[in-house]
Design an enzyme around this catalytic site. Sequence first.
Site, PDB file in Angstrom:
ATOM      1  N   MET A  30       0.835  -1.203   0.000  1.00  0.00           N
ATOM      2  CA  MET A  30       0.000   0.000   0.000  1.00  0.00           C
ATOM      3  C   MET A  30       0.872   1.256   0.000  1.00  0.00           C
ATOM      4  O   MET A  30       0.411   2.349   0.348  1.00  0.00           O
ATOM      5  CB  MET A  30      -0.948   0.001   1.196  1.00  0.00           C
ATOM      6  CG  MET A  30      -2.001  -1.078   1.139  1.00  0.00           C
ATOM      7  SD  MET A  30      -3.492  -0.728   2.095  1.00  0.00           S
ATOM      8  CE  MET A  30      -2.837  -0.568   3.749  1.00  0.00           C
ATOM      9  N   HIS A  37       9.402  -3.419   3.600  1.00  0.00           N
ATOM     10  CA  HIS A  37       8.878  -3.635   2.248  1.00  0.00           C
ATOM     11  C   HIS A  37      10.003  -3.978   1.272  1.00  0.00           C
ATOM     12  O   HIS A  37       9.867  -4.868   0.430  1.00  0.00           O
ATOM     13  CB  HIS A  37       8.167  -2.373   1.742  1.00  0.00           C
ATOM     14  CG  HIS A  37       6.905  -2.031   2.459  1.00  0.00           C
ATOM     15  ND1 HIS A  37       6.786  -0.927   3.250  1.00  0.00           N
ATOM     16  CD2 HIS A  37       5.706  -2.657   2.494  1.00  0.00           C
ATOM     17  CE1 HIS A  37       5.561  -0.862   3.742  1.00  0.00           C
ATOM     18  NE2 HIS A  37       4.887  -1.907   3.303  1.00  0.00           N
ATOM     19  N   GLN A  61     -10.261  -2.685   2.790  1.00  0.00           N
ATOM     20  CA  GLN A  61      -9.730  -3.322   3.991  1.00  0.00           C
ATOM     21  C   GLN A  61      -9.657  -2.369   5.177  1.00  0.00           C
ATOM     22  O   GLN A  61      -9.145  -2.724   6.236  1.00  0.00           O
ATOM     23  CB  GLN A  61      -8.360  -3.935   3.725  1.00  0.00           C
ATOM     24  CG  GLN A  61      -7.228  -2.965   3.442  1.00  0.00           C
ATOM     25  CD  GLN A  61      -5.973  -3.675   2.965  1.00  0.00           C
ATOM     26  OE1 GLN A  61      -5.904  -4.166   1.829  1.00  0.00           O
ATOM     27  NE2 GLN A  61      -4.972  -3.747   3.825  1.00  0.00           N
ATOM     28  N   ASP A 151       2.449  -9.754   9.627  1.00  0.00           N
ATOM     29  CA  ASP A 151       1.024 -10.056   9.739  1.00  0.00           C
ATOM     30  C   ASP A 151       0.854 -11.544   9.499  1.00  0.00           C
ATOM     31  O   ASP A 151       0.541 -11.987   8.395  1.00  0.00           O
ATOM     32  CB  ASP A 151       0.218  -9.238   8.745  1.00  0.00           C
ATOM     33  CG  ASP A 151      -1.275  -9.245   9.076  1.00  0.00           C
ATOM     34  OD1 ASP A 151      -1.738 -10.269   9.633  1.00  0.00           O
ATOM     35  OD2 ASP A 151      -1.964  -8.254   8.800  1.00  0.00           O
ATOM     36  N   ARG A 188       2.717   2.258   9.847  1.00  0.00           N
ATOM     37  CA  ARG A 188       2.054   3.026  10.907  1.00  0.00           C
ATOM     38  C   ARG A 188       3.011   3.479  12.008  1.00  0.00           C
ATOM     39  O   ARG A 188       2.631   4.278  12.853  1.00  0.00           O
ATOM     40  CB  ARG A 188       0.891   2.213  11.491  1.00  0.00           C
ATOM     41  CG  ARG A 188      -0.278   2.083  10.518  1.00  0.00           C
ATOM     42  CD  ARG A 188      -1.517   1.465  11.162  1.00  0.00           C
ATOM     43  NE  ARG A 188      -2.671   1.590  10.288  1.00  0.00           N
ATOM     44  CZ  ARG A 188      -3.071   0.682   9.413  1.00  0.00           C
ATOM     45  NH1 ARG A 188      -2.365  -0.438   9.299  1.00  0.00           N
ATOM     46  NH2 ARG A 188      -4.130   0.863   8.657  1.00  0.00           N
TER      47      ARG A 188
END
Length: 281
Positions: A30, A37, A61, A151, A188
């Site tokens: 995203m 990443h 989502q 995750d 985040r």
Amino acid sequence: MIVVNSVQTLRRLIQTHRDMGHRIGFVPTMGNLHTGHLSLVQTAKQHADIIVVSIFVNPTQFGPNEDFDSYPRTFEQDRVLLEQEGADIVFAPEVKEVYPHWPNLTKVQVAELGNNHCGASRPGHFDGVTTVVSKLFNMVQPDCAVFGQKDFQQLAILRRMTSDLNFDIEIIGAPIVREDNGLAMSSRNGYLSTEQKQQASFIYQTLGWMKQQIANGERDYRSLEQAASQRLAEHNFKPDYVHIARQDNLEMAQDGDQELVILVAAFMDKVRLIDNITIDI
């Protein structure tokens, strides 16, 4: 590196590489990229010849009270990082390209795996993830796709979805990348102050403490979860959940289970952080 915005152009490029016998690797993101990443891109390069990275902030989502509108969009910075990392194609579609008929009536759901842990706290979140990833899989048609283990639940769900829907795609899990203090890298984390980032490392410390308790013979998992939640609360967190589960199906672990994962989600102020650690008994 080529940047494309349309599915038609993407498919034409992919077909050109397939005709040359190239293996296609895919990294969905995203955007707002960080070292974690980029490690996914590095992993993909070990398994494929041509690397496609998508940058798409997926609206389906995000819950109604979550941060879709404020989610950082840093495309130019992301593009530079991906070019330096050796990505070949960046797919950066608009919402209408991914969801030509809005609202999207078709949903992909992996029911049981998505109902607990983060799924209980964020209803519909994993349906949004599986729907957009299945769409991206159809657009890119990769040979392999790389997802981070940070995750853990999402990775398990996507593995099952890929198997259930007969996608001929190898799903590769990449290790969690951490800050020097142990904090799992996340987009985040940018919401946190320097002091909060240091405090947030206590999540990883708590995971390590729980793993050591289990290694020492603790098998009352529910009590251990409760003790860990209390430790987090005493360090300025608002725990969402602390769960000890089975790695294979994410059901709550019981004495006798051998391959475990400890899953944690906790708020620091308004920022929701997740992390996990595995343990094999």
